[in-house]
Motif scaffolding. Structure first.
Motif, PDB file in Angstrom:
ATOM      1  N   LEU A 135      19.164  13.964  31.816  1.00 27.58           N
ATOM      2  CA  LEU A 135      18.072  14.919  31.667  1.00 27.58           C
ATOM      3  C   LEU A 135      16.760  14.184  31.410  1.00 27.58           C
ATOM      4  CD1 LEU A 135      16.928  17.760  31.430  1.00 27.58           C
ATOM      5  CD2 LEU A 135      17.646  17.780  29.022  1.00 27.58           C
ATOM      6  N   ALA A 136      16.813  13.137  30.611  1.00 27.23           N
ATOM      7  CA  ALA A 136      15.606  12.337  30.356  1.00 27.23           C
ATOM      8  C   ALA A 136      15.063  11.746  31.659  1.00 27.23           C
ATOM      9  CB  ALA A 136      15.927  11.220  29.358  1.00 27.23           C
ATOM     10  N   THR A 137      15.960  11.308  32.539  1.00 26.69           N
ATOM     11  CA  THR A 137      15.552  10.787  33.849  1.00 26.69           C
ATOM     12  C   THR A 137      14.915  11.886  34.695  1.00 26.69           C
ATOM     13  OG1 THR A 137      17.343   9.165  33.790  1.00 26.69           O
ATOM     14  CG2 THR A 137      16.363   9.623  35.940  1.00 26.69           C
ATOM     15  N   LEU A 138      15.521  13.058  34.685  1.00 27.25           N
ATOM     16  CA  LEU A 138      14.967  14.199  35.412  1.00 27.25           C
ATOM     17  C   LEU A 138      13.564  14.532  34.911  1.00 27.25           C
ATOM     18  CD1 LEU A 138      15.238  16.658  37.324  1.00 27.25           C
ATOM     19  CD2 LEU A 138      16.372  17.864  35.439  1.00 27.25           C
ATOM     20  N   ILE A 196      12.503  20.561  42.606  1.00 22.15           N
ATOM     21  CA  ILE A 196      13.686  19.803  42.175  1.00 22.15           C
ATOM     22  C   ILE A 196      14.757  20.783  41.725  1.00 22.15           C
ATOM     23  CG2 ILE A 196      14.605  18.068  40.578  1.00 22.15           C
ATOM     24  CD1 ILE A 196      11.773  16.972  40.261  1.00 22.15           C
ATOM     25  N   VAL A 197      15.991  20.519  42.148  1.00 21.93           N
ATOM     26  CA  VAL A 197      17.151  21.302  41.718  1.00 21.93           C
ATOM     27  C   VAL A 197      18.173  20.331  41.130  1.00 21.93           C
ATOM     28  CG1 VAL A 197      19.047  22.811  42.419  1.00 21.93           C
ATOM     29  CG2 VAL A 197      16.781  23.070  43.474  1.00 21.93           C
ATOM     30  N   CYS A 198      18.655  20.639  39.940  1.00 21.77           N
ATOM     31  CA  CYS A 198      19.645  19.780  39.276  1.00 21.77           C
ATOM     32  C   CYS A 198      20.950  20.553  39.105  1.00 21.77           C
ATOM     33  CB  CYS A 198      19.120  19.327  37.915  1.00 21.77           C
ATOM     34  SG  CYS A 198      20.299  18.331  36.964  1.00 21.77           S
ATOM     35  N   ILE A 231       5.727  17.773  39.474  1.00 21.24           N
ATOM     36  CA  ILE A 231       6.389  18.933  40.076  1.00 21.24           C
ATOM     37  C   ILE A 231       6.669  19.973  38.994  1.00 21.24           C
ATOM     38  CG2 ILE A 231       8.505  19.742  41.208  1.00 21.24           C
ATOM     39  CD1 ILE A 231       8.602  17.143  42.727  1.00 21.24           C
ATOM     40  N   ASP A 232       6.191  21.172  39.213  1.00 22.77           N
ATOM     41  CA  ASP A 232       6.384  22.250  38.244  1.00 22.77           C
ATOM     42  C   ASP A 232       7.673  23.023  38.487  1.00 22.77           C
ATOM     43  OD1 ASP A 232       3.985  21.713  36.913  1.00 22.77           O
ATOM     44  OD2 ASP A 232       2.841  22.913  38.347  1.00 22.77           O
ATOM     45  N   ARG A 233       8.087  23.138  39.733  1.00 24.31           N
ATOM     46  CA  ARG A 233       9.275  23.928  40.067  1.00 24.31           C
ATOM     47  C   ARG A 233      10.532  23.071  39.940  1.00 24.31           C
ATOM     48  NH1 ARG A 233       9.205  26.350  45.578  1.00 24.31           N
ATOM     49  NH2 ARG A 233       7.789  24.656  46.129  1.00 24.31           N
TER      50      ARG A 233
END
Length: 241
Positions: A117-120, A97-99, A129-131
């Motif tokens: 951020l809470a949703t992420l 995941i990239v934000c 997902i760790d990455r």
């Protein structure tokens, strides 16, 4: 008489200068008897306003605020709408995941970044997902260290959305700039099956470039959250089946 007149004029000029509500850079130092706010140590980007002023706080206080938003989101009926998205993501199976464009977490007036951020974090947990990586030029060192405390890695430079992905990657870009989406699609036009985007509805953002949206699939995020202008006009989008 001349000296008295000069002193009186200087006093009026000084009075006007200290009562001015705005500093030269468009930001205001707000003080009262109870609390004191001051400007954040970030360099304002184009489009930011005095309402993006940040409250000085510790990392622990900031984390408490983020955790409060996460708890509020978890107890909200809106979580069911987010889980419609996460269920589809479980089928699409992104590997990382990239934000981008998260926004300031310590903003006094805008709570949206903390809920986003809470949703992420919720999606990160549901998909195991760790990455996970994040970048926004307005984030301070304190904010970045706080984010890293959730197991999210900082991106060290502004990619401007020009990241080429060799594996299925979820890009979380709530209310991002148009150029980010254009760059993402253009950079990966020969491997767009690896692109998954949770953010602005591209059919609106890129309505003048329909050729970029061929074979785009979409699930709208139904915005039932009681706080408005946080998740509006957002969707999960991907190319192909």
């Amino acid at each position: 008489g001349f000296i008295k007149l000069l002193l009186h004029s200087s006093k009026k000029t000084y009075s006007r200068s200290i009562s001015s509500p705005m500093e030269e850079d468009g930001f205001t130092l707000v003080t009262n008897k109870k609390r004191k706010f001051k400007k954040s140590n970030f360099v304002p980007q184009k489009g930011y306003s005095p309402h993006d002023l940040a409250e000085e706080c510790s990392g622990e206080e900031l984390r408490e605020r983020i955790d409060k938003c996460s708890k509020e989101l978890s107890n909200s009926p809106f979580l069911k709408e987010i889980d419609v998205i996460t269920e589809k993501l479980q089928e699409l199976q992104p590997r990382c995941i990239v934000c981008y464009a998260l926004g300031k977490l310590d903003s006094l007036f805008c709570q949206a970044p903390k809920y986003q951020l809470a949703t992420l974090l919720h999606i990160k947990h549901r998909l195991s997902i760790d990455r996970v990586q994040v970048y926004d030029p307005v984030l301070t060192e304190l904010e970045l260290r706080t984010i890293e405390g959730y197991g999210i890695e900082r991106i060290l430079f502004n990619e401007e959305g020009k990241r080429r992905v060799e594996e299925r990657t979820l890009f979380v870009v709530f209310h991002g700039e148009k150029f980010i989406f254009q760059n993402l699609i253009n950079t990966n036009k020969d491997c767009n099956r690896n692109l998954i985007i949770l953010g602005n509805e591209l059919r609106h953002v890129l309505e003048d470039k329909p050729e970029m949206l061929v074979d785009l699939k979409c699930i709208k995020l139904v915005d039932t959250f009681y706080r408005k202008n946080i998740f509006d006009c957002c969707a999960l989008q991907w190319f192909g089946n």
